[in-house]
Motif scaffolding. Structure first.
Motif, PDB file in Angstrom:
ATOM      1  N   ARG A  83       0.840  -1.196   0.000  1.00 12.53           N
ATOM      2  CA  ARG A  83       0.000   0.000   0.000  1.00 12.53           C
ATOM      3  C   ARG A  83       0.878   1.249   0.000  1.00 12.53           C
ATOM      4  O   ARG A  83       0.696   2.156  -0.790  1.00 12.53           O
ATOM      5  CB  ARG A  83      -0.917  -0.018   1.234  1.00 12.53           C
ATOM      6  N   ASN A  93       0.091   3.390  -3.139  1.00 16.94           N
ATOM      7  CA  ASN A  93      -0.863   2.836  -4.096  1.00 16.94           C
ATOM      8  C   ASN A  93      -2.267   2.992  -3.506  1.00 16.94           C
ATOM      9  O   ASN A  93      -2.671   2.221  -2.633  1.00 16.94           O
ATOM     10  CB  ASN A  93      -0.555   1.357  -4.367  1.00 16.94           C
ATOM     11  N   TRP A  94      -2.983   4.009  -3.973  1.00 11.54           N
ATOM     12  CA  TRP A  94      -4.297   4.310  -3.408  1.00 11.54           C
ATOM     13  C   TRP A  94      -5.292   3.209  -3.772  1.00 11.54           C
ATOM     14  O   TRP A  94      -5.299   2.724  -4.903  1.00 11.54           O
ATOM     15  CB  TRP A  94      -4.796   5.656  -3.926  1.00 11.54           C
ATOM     16  N   PRO A  95      -6.126   2.797  -2.833  1.00 16.27           N
ATOM     17  CA  PRO A  95      -7.102   1.731  -3.130  1.00 16.27           C
ATOM     18  C   PRO A  95      -8.072   2.143  -4.235  1.00 16.27           C
ATOM     19  O   PRO A  95      -8.430   3.317  -4.362  1.00 16.27           O
ATOM     20  CB  PRO A  95      -7.843   1.556  -1.794  1.00 16.27           C
ATOM     21  N   ASN A  96      -8.493   1.182  -5.017  1.00 22.85           N
ATOM     22  CA  ASN A  96      -9.481   1.426  -6.066  1.00 22.85           C
ATOM     23  C   ASN A  96     -10.888   1.235  -5.507  1.00 22.85           C
ATOM     24  O   ASN A  96     -11.157   0.259  -4.796  1.00 22.85           O
ATOM     25  CB  ASN A  96      -9.273   0.467  -7.238  1.00 22.85           C
ATOM     26  N   SER A  97     -11.771   2.166  -5.832  1.00 21.52           N
ATOM     27  CA  SER A  97     -13.160   2.029  -5.379  1.00 21.52           C
ATOM     28  C   SER A  97     -13.905   0.964  -6.181  1.00 21.52           C
ATOM     29  O   SER A  97     -14.922   0.437  -5.728  1.00 21.52           O
ATOM     30  CB  SER A  97     -13.889   3.371  -5.483  1.00 21.52           C
ATOM     31  N   PHE A  98     -13.367   0.657  -7.376  1.00 25.16           N
ATOM     32  CA  PHE A  98     -13.917  -0.429  -8.187  1.00 25.16           C
ATOM     33  C   PHE A  98     -12.784  -1.374  -8.557  1.00 25.16           C
ATOM     34  O   PHE A  98     -11.620  -0.966  -8.634  1.00 25.16           O
ATOM     35  CB  PHE A  98     -14.577   0.117  -9.461  1.00 25.16           C
ATOM     36  N   ARG A  99     -13.102  -2.609  -8.781  1.00 26.72           N
ATOM     37  CA  ARG A  99     -12.099  -3.588  -9.198  1.00 26.72           C
ATOM     38  C   ARG A  99     -12.733  -4.578 -10.161  1.00 26.72           C
ATOM     39  O   ARG A  99     -13.958  -4.706 -10.238  1.00 26.72           O
ATOM     40  CB  ARG A  99     -11.535  -4.339  -7.989  1.00 26.72           C
ATOM     41  N   ARG A 100     -11.876  -5.262 -10.888  1.00 25.61           N
ATOM     42  CA  ARG A 100     -12.361  -6.275 -11.827  1.00 25.61           C
ATOM     43  C   ARG A 100     -12.793  -7.526 -11.068  1.00 25.61           C
ATOM     44  O   ARG A 100     -12.177  -7.904 -10.071  1.00 25.61           O
ATOM     45  CB  ARG A 100     -11.274  -6.644 -12.836  1.00 25.61           C
ATOM     46  N   PHE A 120     -16.103  -4.700 -14.102  1.00 24.24           N
ATOM     47  CA  PHE A 120     -15.873  -3.905 -12.903  1.00 24.24           C
ATOM     48  C   PHE A 120     -17.045  -4.010 -11.941  1.00 24.24           C
ATOM     49  O   PHE A 120     -18.205  -4.088 -12.355  1.00 24.24           O
ATOM     50  CB  PHE A 120     -15.650  -2.433 -13.277  1.00 24.24           C
ATOM     51  N   ASN A 178     -15.541  -2.213  -5.001  1.00 17.87           N
ATOM     52  CA  ASN A 178     -14.577  -2.864  -4.126  1.00 17.87           C
ATOM     53  C   ASN A 178     -15.136  -2.859  -2.705  1.00 17.87           C
ATOM     54  O   ASN A 178     -15.185  -1.824  -2.038  1.00 17.87           O
ATOM     55  CB  ASN A 178     -13.241  -2.118  -4.183  1.00 17.87           C
ATOM     56  N   TYR A 180     -12.961  -1.408   0.107  1.00 15.79           N
ATOM     57  CA  TYR A 180     -12.440  -0.050  -0.080  1.00 15.79           C
ATOM     58  C   TYR A 180     -12.395   0.730   1.238  1.00 15.79           C
ATOM     59  O   TYR A 180     -11.374   1.333   1.589  1.00 15.79           O
ATOM     60  CB  TYR A 180     -13.295   0.689  -1.104  1.00 15.79           C
TER      61      TYR A 180
END
Length: 219
Positions: A150, A179-186, A197, A200, A203
């Motif tokens: 992170r 590395n900022w967390p993604n609010s969406f992920r695959r 997508f 997350n 999050y």
């Protein structure tokens, strides 16, 4: 027989030359003036029939060749040539990884999630063949950045014409990378999740960990 021996020796010599390490340049001892070339300044400005002078490894003049100024040192006629500034590669793991599949040559990702104290500079390999491939292509400096986790660690700015990381360092510990967390992920299809997508779900938890870490660091 002798012909075969000569061919074998020539082949070996060619291999040594082809794989020889690039040698860092010596200190500039004589001023150089490039006259008549087209200078691309890197900010969109282009100077036709330019005059570029550098001494002691530093630029001393960039402008029109029509300028009434004494040329210094060796004069190089650059008519028909183009001169560009060196390219800087930001946020790269150059010199930290040689072969991704070989763990012993991979120093870009250290163990841990919150590791701001990790310094990429001391792991930088100035003799990396990947680094050596940069210079002939005009990439002269880079921001060597740790990856993974992170908070990945601290980057440094280096120049690619050096024997070791001490000589390469231009700006030491220039920044800490997160590395900022993604609010969406695959979707992880291999775990039965839908493709594409999706929000997350972790999050908020990931943000809380960052805030907690920074609060403890400030305390």
């Amino acid at each position: 027989m002798k012909k075969s021996i000569y061919i074998a020796i020539l082949t070996v010599c060619t291999l040594f030359i082809g794989t020889a390490q690039q040698t860092p340049a010596t200190e500039q001892k004589e001023a150089i003036s490039i006259e008549g070339a087209t200078a691309h300044l890197g900010n969109g400005e282009v100077i036709e029939n330019a005059l570029i002078m550098f001494e002691g490894g530093k630029l001393t003049f960039v402008g029109s060749a029509m300028t009434k100024i004494a040329r210094k040192g060796k004069i190089i006629k650059g008519q028909g040539k183009h001169v560009y500034p060196g390219i800087i590669a930001p946020s790269k793991a150059l010199g930290l990884t040689e072969v991704n599949a070989v763990r012993a040559s991979n120093d870009q990702d250290e163990i841990g999630e919150m590791i701001p104290h990790v310094r990429s500079l001391i792991a930088y390999n100035a003799e990396s063949q990947v680094v050596e491939s940069m210079r002939p292509n005009g990439v002269l400096l880079g921001q060597i950045t740790p990856q993974g986790g992170r908070i990945s660690g601290t980057s440094s700015i280096v120049q690619f014409d050096a024997w070791n990381w001490e000589d390469a360092a231009i700006k030491v510990d220039d920044g800490i990378h997160m590395n900022w967390p993604n609010s969406f992920r695959r979707g992880r299809w291999w775990m039965g999740e839908p493709r594409g997508f999706q929000p997350n779900k972790e999050y908020t938890t990931q943000l809380d960990k960052i805030q907690s870490f920074l609060a403890n660091a400030a305390a």
